[in-house]
Scaffold this motif. Structure first.
Motif, PDB file in Angstrom:
ATOM      1  N   PHE A   1       0.846  -1.186   0.000  1.00  0.00           N
ATOM      2  CA  PHE A   1       0.000   0.000   0.000  1.00  0.00           C
ATOM      3  C   PHE A   1       0.890   1.247   0.000  1.00  0.00           C
ATOM      4  O   PHE A   1       2.105   1.163   0.233  1.00  0.00           O
ATOM      5  CB  PHE A   1      -0.835   0.068   1.292  1.00  0.00           C
ATOM      6  CG  PHE A   1      -2.068  -0.791   1.315  1.00  0.00           C
ATOM      7  CD1 PHE A   1      -3.150  -0.521   0.493  1.00  0.00           C
ATOM      8  CD2 PHE A   1      -2.160  -1.851   2.201  1.00  0.00           C
ATOM      9  CE1 PHE A   1      -4.295  -1.302   0.547  1.00  0.00           C
ATOM     10  CE2 PHE A   1      -3.299  -2.633   2.267  1.00  0.00           C
ATOM     11  CZ  PHE A   1      -4.373  -2.356   1.432  1.00  0.00           C
ATOM     12  N   SER A   2       0.269   2.395  -0.192  1.00  0.00           N
ATOM     13  CA  SER A   2       0.928   3.700  -0.034  1.00  0.00           C
ATOM     14  C   SER A   2       2.235   3.748  -0.818  1.00  0.00           C
ATOM     15  O   SER A   2       2.311   3.247  -1.927  1.00  0.00           O
ATOM     16  CB  SER A   2       1.147   4.033   1.442  1.00  0.00           C
ATOM     17  OG  SER A   2      -0.080   4.021   2.127  1.00  0.00           O
ATOM     18  N   ASP A   3       3.269   4.331  -0.219  1.00  0.00           N
ATOM     19  CA  ASP A   3       4.540   4.504  -0.920  1.00  0.00           C
ATOM     20  C   ASP A   3       5.307   3.201  -1.103  1.00  0.00           C
ATOM     21  O   ASP A   3       6.265   3.145  -1.881  1.00  0.00           O
ATOM     22  CB  ASP A   3       5.423   5.517  -0.189  1.00  0.00           C
ATOM     23  CG  ASP A   3       4.940   6.953  -0.374  1.00  0.00           C
ATOM     24  OD1 ASP A   3       4.158   7.210  -1.312  1.00  0.00           O
ATOM     25  OD2 ASP A   3       5.358   7.820   0.417  1.00  0.00           O
ATOM     26  N   SER A   4       4.898   2.133  -0.437  1.00  0.00           N
ATOM     27  CA  SER A   4       5.609   0.864  -0.629  1.00  0.00           C
ATOM     28  C   SER A   4       5.384   0.297  -2.028  1.00  0.00           C
ATOM     29  O   SER A   4       6.128  -0.586  -2.449  1.00  0.00           O
ATOM     30  CB  SER A   4       5.206  -0.161   0.427  1.00  0.00           C
ATOM     31  OG  SER A   4       3.916  -0.669   0.200  1.00  0.00           O
ATOM     32  N   VAL A   5       4.389   0.819  -2.766  1.00  0.00           N
ATOM     33  CA  VAL A   5       4.181   0.343  -4.140  1.00  0.00           C
ATOM     34  C   VAL A   5       5.415   0.583  -5.005  1.00  0.00           C
ATOM     35  O   VAL A   5       5.625  -0.121  -6.001  1.00  0.00           O
ATOM     36  CB  VAL A   5       2.925   0.968  -4.802  1.00  0.00           C
ATOM     37  CG1 VAL A   5       1.662   0.547  -4.061  1.00  0.00           C
ATOM     38  CG2 VAL A   5       3.030   2.474  -4.912  1.00  0.00           C
ATOM     39  N   LEU A   6       6.249   1.541  -4.627  1.00  0.00           N
ATOM     40  CA  LEU A   6       7.476   1.807  -5.384  1.00  0.00           C
ATOM     41  C   LEU A   6       8.418   0.604  -5.367  1.00  0.00           C
ATOM     42  O   LEU A   6       9.252   0.450  -6.261  1.00  0.00           O
ATOM     43  CB  LEU A   6       8.185   3.037  -4.826  1.00  0.00           C
ATOM     44  CG  LEU A   6       7.376   4.344  -4.861  1.00  0.00           C
ATOM     45  CD1 LEU A   6       8.101   5.436  -4.101  1.00  0.00           C
ATOM     46  CD2 LEU A   6       7.081   4.753  -6.286  1.00  0.00           C
TER      47      LEU A   6
END
Length: 118
Positions: free
Chosen positions: A43-48
């Protein structure tokens, strides 16, 4: 068989939370591979963490860690809504990584014996 769901939220190169979560996942696969089933939802910025083409100058390459996990049988999905919000939904993904939805992570949560959040 122990079913584990890892939920990541932090940027892979900001704090070390996502990196540490992935390190734990790799260690579990290496030590207990036949005894566990592993899923990872970002989720969130971990998708990077699931994007292809990462080239960090120093430290771990999170893309390579993701590809090790998927090559060893882990399922990895990135939140589609989160990728769209960051303008990265059309970018190429690391090998074995796919886009997922809240329905996916909901089903995975019910599937899992343990949910681990980073």
């Amino acid at each position: 068989m122990q079913k584990l769901l890892f939920i990541l939220n932090e940027s892979p190169y900001g704090s070390e939370k996502s990196f540490n979560g992935l390190r734990l996942a790799v260690n579990l696969q290496e030590e207990y591979g036949k005894e566990i089933a592993l899923k990872i939802f970002c989720f969130s910025d971990s998708v990077l963490a699931g994007l292809a083409g990462q080239d960090p100058k120093d430290g771990a390459n999170i893309q390579q860690i993701m590809e090790i996990l998927t090559a060893q049988g882990a399922e990895v999905k990135l939140c589609t809504t989160c990728t769209k919000a960051r303008g990265i939904a059309q970018l190429p993904l690391a090998e074995g990584v796919t886009l997922g939805t809240l329905d996916d992570v909901s089903a995975w949560t019910l599937w899992a014996d343990k949910v681990i959040n980073f």
